[in-house]
Each structure stands twice: as C-alpha cells, then as structure tokens.
Design a protein around this motif. Structure first.
Motif, PDB file in Angstrom:
ATOM      1  N   ILE A  89       2.184 -19.083   1.111  1.00 14.02           N
ATOM      2  CA  ILE A  89       2.868 -17.836   1.463  1.00 14.02           C
ATOM      3  C   ILE A  89       2.427 -16.691   0.552  1.00 14.02           C
ATOM      4  O   ILE A  89       2.095 -15.599   1.020  1.00 14.02           O
ATOM      5  CB  ILE A  89       4.396 -18.035   1.388  1.00 14.02           C
ATOM      6  CG1 ILE A  89       4.847 -19.030   2.465  1.00 14.02           C
ATOM      7  CG2 ILE A  89       5.123 -16.705   1.561  1.00 14.02           C
ATOM      8  CD1 ILE A  89       6.288 -19.485   2.314  1.00 14.02           C
ATOM      9  N   THR A  90       2.431 -16.944  -0.758  1.00 13.47           N
ATOM     10  CA  THR A  90       2.098 -15.868  -1.702  1.00 13.47           C
ATOM     11  C   THR A  90       0.613 -15.504  -1.660  1.00 13.47           C
ATOM     12  O   THR A  90       0.260 -14.327  -1.742  1.00 13.47           O
ATOM     13  CB  THR A  90       2.483 -16.266  -3.141  1.00 13.47           C
ATOM     14  OG1 THR A  90       1.842 -17.499  -3.487  1.00 13.47           O
ATOM     15  CG2 THR A  90       3.987 -16.438  -3.258  1.00 13.47           C
ATOM     16  N   ALA A  91      -0.262 -16.493  -1.542  1.00 12.19           N
ATOM     17  CA  ALA A  91      -1.699 -16.212  -1.513  1.00 12.19           C
ATOM     18  C   ALA A  91      -2.089 -15.453  -0.253  1.00 12.19           C
ATOM     19  O   ALA A  91      -2.897 -14.518  -0.303  1.00 12.19           O
ATOM     20  CB  ALA A  91      -2.492 -17.514  -1.614  1.00 12.19           C
ATOM     21  N   ALA A  92      -1.513 -15.828   0.891  1.00 10.75           N
ATOM     22  CA  ALA A  92      -1.799 -15.107   2.127  1.00 10.75           C
ATOM     23  C   ALA A  92      -1.359 -13.652   2.006  1.00 10.75           C
ATOM     24  O   ALA A  92      -2.062 -12.732   2.457  1.00 10.75           O
ATOM     25  CB  ALA A  92      -1.087 -15.782   3.302  1.00 10.75           C
ATOM     26  N   ASN A  93      -0.215 -13.453   1.387  1.00 17.06           N
ATOM     27  CA  ASN A  93       0.290 -12.097   1.182  1.00 17.06           C
ATOM     28  C   ASN A  93      -0.633 -11.291   0.269  1.00 17.06           C
ATOM     29  O   ASN A  93      -0.946 -10.123   0.543  1.00 17.06           O
ATOM     30  CB  ASN A  93       1.691 -12.165   0.576  1.00 17.06           C
ATOM     31  CG  ASN A  93       2.296 -10.801   0.350  1.00 17.06           C
ATOM     32  OD1 ASN A  93       2.714 -10.126   1.282  1.00 17.06           O
ATOM     33  ND2 ASN A  93       2.334 -10.371  -0.908  1.00 17.06           N
ATOM     34  N   GLN A  94      -1.092 -11.909  -0.823  1.00 21.62           N
ATOM     35  CA  GLN A  94      -1.953 -11.217  -1.778  1.00 21.62           C
ATOM     36  C   GLN A  94      -3.329 -10.891  -1.199  1.00 21.62           C
ATOM     37  O   GLN A  94      -3.935  -9.883  -1.558  1.00 21.62           O
ATOM     38  CB  GLN A  94      -2.113 -12.067  -3.039  1.00 21.62           C
ATOM     39  CG  GLN A  94      -0.847 -12.184  -3.865  1.00 21.62           C
ATOM     40  CD  GLN A  94      -0.959 -13.232  -4.952  1.00 21.62           C
ATOM     41  OE1 GLN A  94      -2.008 -13.849  -5.138  1.00 21.62           O
ATOM     42  NE2 GLN A  94       0.130 -13.465  -5.672  1.00 21.62           N
ATOM     43  N   LEU A  95      -3.800 -11.721  -0.301  1.00 23.30           N
ATOM     44  CA  LEU A  95      -5.150 -11.543   0.245  1.00 23.30           C
ATOM     45  C   LEU A  95      -5.203 -10.611   1.452  1.00 23.30           C
ATOM     46  O   LEU A  95      -6.240  -9.992   1.706  1.00 23.30           O
ATOM     47  CB  LEU A  95      -5.740 -12.907   0.628  1.00 23.30           C
ATOM     48  CG  LEU A  95      -6.104 -13.815  -0.550  1.00 23.30           C
ATOM     49  CD1 LEU A  95      -6.341 -15.238  -0.066  1.00 23.30           C
ATOM     50  CD2 LEU A  95      -7.340 -13.279  -1.265  1.00 23.30           C
ATOM     51  N   PHE A 179      -1.405 -15.104   9.513  1.00 21.40           N
ATOM     52  CA  PHE A 179      -1.147 -14.322  10.729  1.00 21.40           C
ATOM     53  C   PHE A 179      -0.115 -13.226  10.461  1.00 21.40           C
ATOM     54  O   PHE A 179      -0.338 -12.053  10.797  1.00 21.40           O
ATOM     55  CB  PHE A 179      -0.654 -15.246  11.843  1.00 21.40           C
ATOM     56  CG  PHE A 179      -0.075 -14.526  13.028  1.00 21.40           C
ATOM     57  CD1 PHE A 179      -0.896 -13.834  13.909  1.00 21.40           C
ATOM     58  CD2 PHE A 179       1.289 -14.509  13.249  1.00 21.40           C
ATOM     59  CE1 PHE A 179      -0.357 -13.151  15.001  1.00 21.40           C
ATOM     60  CE2 PHE A 179       1.835 -13.840  14.327  1.00 21.40           C
ATOM     61  CZ  PHE A 179       1.003 -13.154  15.205  1.00 21.40           C
ATOM     62  N   PHE A 180       1.010 -13.586   9.833  1.00 22.89           N
ATOM     63  CA  PHE A 180       2.044 -12.592   9.539  1.00 22.89           C
ATOM     64  C   PHE A 180       1.528 -11.527   8.574  1.00 22.89           C
ATOM     65  O   PHE A 180       1.867 -10.350   8.701  1.00 22.89           O
ATOM     66  CB  PHE A 180       3.286 -13.269   8.955  1.00 22.89           C
ATOM     67  CG  PHE A 180       4.075 -14.068   9.957  1.00 22.89           C
ATOM     68  CD1 PHE A 180       4.389 -13.534  11.192  1.00 22.89           C
ATOM     69  CD2 PHE A 180       4.505 -15.352   9.657  1.00 22.89           C
ATOM     70  CE1 PHE A 180       5.114 -14.263  12.129  1.00 22.89           C
ATOM     71  CE2 PHE A 180       5.230 -16.089  10.574  1.00 22.89           C
ATOM     72  CZ  PHE A 180       5.538 -15.552  11.809  1.00 22.89           C
ATOM     73  N   SER A 181       0.707 -11.934   7.619  1.00 21.65           N
ATOM     74  CA  SER A 181       0.154 -10.975   6.664  1.00 21.65           C
ATOM     75  C   SER A 181      -0.834 -10.026   7.327  1.00 21.65           C
ATOM     76  O   SER A 181      -0.999  -8.886   6.889  1.00 21.65           O
ATOM     77  CB  SER A 181      -0.549 -11.725   5.519  1.00 21.65           C
ATOM     78  OG  SER A 181       0.386 -12.469   4.754  1.00 21.65           O
ATOM     79  N   ASP A 186       3.896  -4.051   6.085  1.00 20.70           N
ATOM     80  CA  ASP A 186       3.956  -4.011   4.624  1.00 20.70           C
ATOM     81  C   ASP A 186       4.112  -5.432   4.095  1.00 20.70           C
ATOM     82  O   ASP A 186       4.443  -6.359   4.843  1.00 20.70           O
ATOM     83  CB  ASP A 186       5.103  -3.123   4.135  1.00 20.70           C
ATOM     84  CG  ASP A 186       6.456  -3.593   4.632  1.00 20.70           C
ATOM     85  OD1 ASP A 186       6.972  -4.576   4.072  1.00 20.70           O
ATOM     86  OD2 ASP A 186       6.977  -2.996   5.599  1.00 20.70           O
ATOM     87  N   GLU A 187       3.863  -5.608   2.802  1.00 22.02           N
ATOM     88  CA  GLU A 187       3.843  -6.960   2.238  1.00 22.02           C
ATOM     89  C   GLU A 187       5.231  -7.598   2.170  1.00 22.02           C
ATOM     90  O   GLU A 187       5.362  -8.816   2.274  1.00 22.02           O
ATOM     91  CB  GLU A 187       3.195  -6.968   0.857  1.00 22.02           C
ATOM     92  CG  GLU A 187       3.838  -6.090  -0.183  1.00 22.02           C
ATOM     93  CD  GLU A 187       3.134  -6.216  -1.534  1.00 22.02           C
ATOM     94  OE1 GLU A 187       3.000  -7.348  -2.019  1.00 22.02           O
ATOM     95  OE2 GLU A 187       2.715  -5.181  -2.078  1.00 22.02           O
ATOM     96  N   LYS A 188       6.278  -6.793   2.020  1.00 23.80           N
ATOM     97  CA  LYS A 188       7.624  -7.357   1.991  1.00 23.80           C
ATOM     98  C   LYS A 188       7.972  -7.986   3.333  1.00 23.80           C
ATOM     99  O   LYS A 188       8.587  -9.054   3.391  1.00 23.80           O
ATOM    100  CB  LYS A 188       8.646  -6.274   1.639  1.00 23.80           C
ATOM    101  CG  LYS A 188       8.593  -5.834   0.181  1.00 23.80           C
ATOM    102  CD  LYS A 188       9.683  -4.831  -0.130  1.00 23.80           C
ATOM    103  CE  LYS A 188       9.626  -4.407  -1.600  1.00 23.80           C
ATOM    104  NZ  LYS A 188      10.689  -3.399  -1.908  1.00 23.80           N
ATOM    105  N   ARG A 189       7.567  -7.316   4.393  1.00 25.39           N
ATOM    106  CA  ARG A 189       7.830  -7.862   5.729  1.00 25.39           C
ATOM    107  C   ARG A 189       7.033  -9.144   5.948  1.00 25.39           C
ATOM    108  O   ARG A 189       7.528 -10.110   6.534  1.00 25.39           O
ATOM    109  CB  ARG A 189       7.483  -6.825   6.788  1.00 25.39           C
ATOM    110  CG  ARG A 189       7.798  -7.275   8.219  1.00 25.39           C
ATOM    111  CD  ARG A 189       7.618  -6.130   9.213  1.00 25.39           C
ATOM    112  NE  ARG A 189       7.896  -6.546  10.563  1.00 25.39           N
ATOM    113  CZ  ARG A 189       9.110  -6.671  11.079  1.00 25.39           C
ATOM    114  NH1 ARG A 189      10.175  -6.406  10.327  1.00 25.39           N
ATOM    115  NH2 ARG A 189       9.286  -7.052  12.330  1.00 25.39           N
ATOM    116  N   ALA A 190       5.791  -9.153   5.480  1.00 31.02           N
ATOM    117  CA  ALA A 190       4.951 -10.342   5.625  1.00 31.02           C
ATOM    118  C   ALA A 190       5.570 -11.524   4.878  1.00 31.02           C
ATOM    119  O   ALA A 190       5.623 -12.648   5.390  1.00 31.02           O
ATOM    120  CB  ALA A 190       3.545 -10.062   5.092  1.00 31.02           C
ATOM    121  N   LEU A 191       6.042 -11.281   3.656  1.00 27.92           N
ATOM    122  CA  LEU A 191       6.686 -12.337   2.875  1.00 27.92           C
ATOM    123  C   LEU A 191       7.961 -12.830   3.556  1.00 27.92           C
ATOM    124  O   LEU A 191       8.236 -14.036   3.578  1.00 27.92           O
ATOM    125  CB  LEU A 191       7.021 -11.822   1.475  1.00 27.92           C
ATOM    126  CG  LEU A 191       5.911 -11.850   0.429  1.00 27.92           C
ATOM    127  CD1 LEU A 191       6.369 -11.177  -0.856  1.00 27.92           C
ATOM    128  CD2 LEU A 191       5.464 -13.280   0.141  1.00 27.92           C
TER     129      LEU A 191
END
Length: 267
Positions: A89-95, A179-181, A186-191
């Motif tokens: 979850i966190t890596a997808a968000n960061q990338l 996919f969500f990212s 924005d990243e908060k929504r993706a997380l």
C-alpha cells in the motif's frame, strides 16, 4: 521499461525495501529460533488444545508438530501478511500517487518516455521490492532452520509454496493499490482506497473464520486464498488460488497503467 528511471527509483526506495526485508527476515528467524524450546512443552500443547477451533482458524494455527506448522501459525498467519500488505500500500502510493499529487510526475513526463513506460517502470520497482522481501524471508527461514533446529528440517517444497502464494497475495494487493494510486486525485485518497479495500477484505476473511454461518463472506476476500496452516499440512489446493491471485494482480497493474496513460493530470 526505462532503465535509468528504474535504477533511480530502486535507489530511492532502497531504505524502505531493506527495512521491510530485514524486518521480515528477523521475525521469521526469531520465531524459528524459539521453536526448539517450545516444541516439547506439554503446557503449550495443552493450551493449544483448549483454544476454540475458530480462533485457531483465524491465526492458521495447526499445532507444533514441526517447524513449518509452527511458523505458519506464528508468523505467516498474521505478521507476514501485515508486513507485506503495508509495504504494498505505502510503496504504491510513494511511486504513483505521491508524484502525481506533489507535481513530481511532471518532470518524468517531460522526458522522452511514454506514460505507459513510466508507469510500467514504477510498477517494476514496486514488484522488485516485494520480491526482495519474500526472497529474503524465505532465505532466512531456511537459514534459521539450519542454525537453530536440530533434526527438524523444513519441508522445502511446502515452505517454498507458502512463500510463493504469499508473494502472489501481495502481488494482488499491490496490483489494486497501484491501480488506486494511478487513478486517485491525491495520495490521501489513494491510501484510503487501498487501505480500505485491504482492511475490508481481511475483515471478511476474519468474520468468515470466526462464525460458521458467515463463512460465505470469505469468498469476497483475497486473504482466503492464503492459508499457511493448510499449506504446511499439505492440504491446500494451491494452483487455483495462485492463478486467481495472479489474475487479480495482473488486472490491477494493467488497468492502472492504461488509465494513467490517458488521464488528465493536475498541473
């Protein structure tokens, strides 16, 4: 794939990948290390026999008959899932989500690379980290068995299957997280989306294990595909679930890359 971007992003993610990999390896080695002192404990075996079947099912505890069954319940039943899911979850968000949200993606898009190439490269970085975590965990399991446990070698085939299906579980989680990212504004929504789907999926599996009448809920959870206790006992039908997890992950990455290549990005 863009080799220069791949190398740069792997270096940028190196600390995260190393911390998760070493942490996972440390935990499995620690659990394997305490096994010899607990294996012959009559008190612990008696305690396990007193626990409700539903609770044993929740944590994939099948007993302490051998090291593989022990680590299946004590590590792969919860900690392994937790570590891998958080990384995905966190890596997808960061990338993906963070560069889009903070405007960094514009610099990548200014290079002579297509959006598909950039997204595909970011996906490979995510999978590289995931592979590193699972491979180091597997190696640590074999090493701990050789160092700490006498005359109780791991069943190599079942242990490898356990880790392979674990990797495919995280491949599926990272697929929908990617996919969500790729689609989030924005990243908060993706997380929120990635974390929400993961927590919901795990909750469905948990409730299905605890309540016999609600067992049908497990059909809506990808976590039901990973049953380390049954794998340790050689009772799991691993091929169908492997194909299912592979399909979920591949779909998530494919649709995420396709959507990213067409979406309007914030300036």
């Amino acid at each position: 794939m863009n080799a220069a971007l791949y190398k740069h992003m792997v270096k940028a993610q190196a600390k995260t990948i190393i911390s998760y990999s070493v942490g996972s390896a440390f935990y499995i080695a620690l659990i394997a290390g305490v096994y010899p002192s607990l294996a012959d404990s009559k008190a612990i075996n008696h305690y396990l026999q007193q626990l409700p079947d539903e609770l044993l099912k929740v944590f994939n505890i099948t007993g302490m008959g051998n090291l593989l069954e022990f680590i299946a319940g004590e590590y792969y039943g919860l900690l392994f899932i937790l570590i891998g899911s958080i990384y995905c979850i966190t890596a997808a968000n960061q990338l993906m989500a963070r560069p889009i949200d903070r405007g960094w993606m514009a610099y990548l898009l200014a290079t002579p690379n297509s959006r598909r190439t950039i997204a595909f490269t970011q996906a490979l970085v995510l999978l590289t980290g995931l592979a590193a975590i699972v491979i180091l965990t597997t190696a640590a399991g074999f090493a701990a068995d050789a160092w700490f446990v006498a005359d109780d070698a791991l069943d190599a085939e079942r242990f490898l299957i356990m880790n392979a299906i674990g990797f495919l579980l995280f491949f599926a989680i990272s697929g929908y997280s990617f996919f969500f990212s790729a689609i989030a504004s924005d990243e908060k929504r993706a997380l929120s989306l990635s974390g929400g789907v993961t927590v919901l999926s795990y909750s469905l599996d948990l409730i299905g294990k605890l309540a016999e009448k609600a067992e049908w809920l497990r059909y809506g959870s990808i976590f039901a595909a990973f049953e380390p206790g049954k794998i340790a006992q050689g009772q799991a039908e691993w091929l169908p679930v492997s194909l299912l997890l592979l399909a979920i992950g591949a779909l998530g990455y494919t649709v995420g890359i396709s959507f990213f290549s067409k979406r309007d990005l914030p300036l």
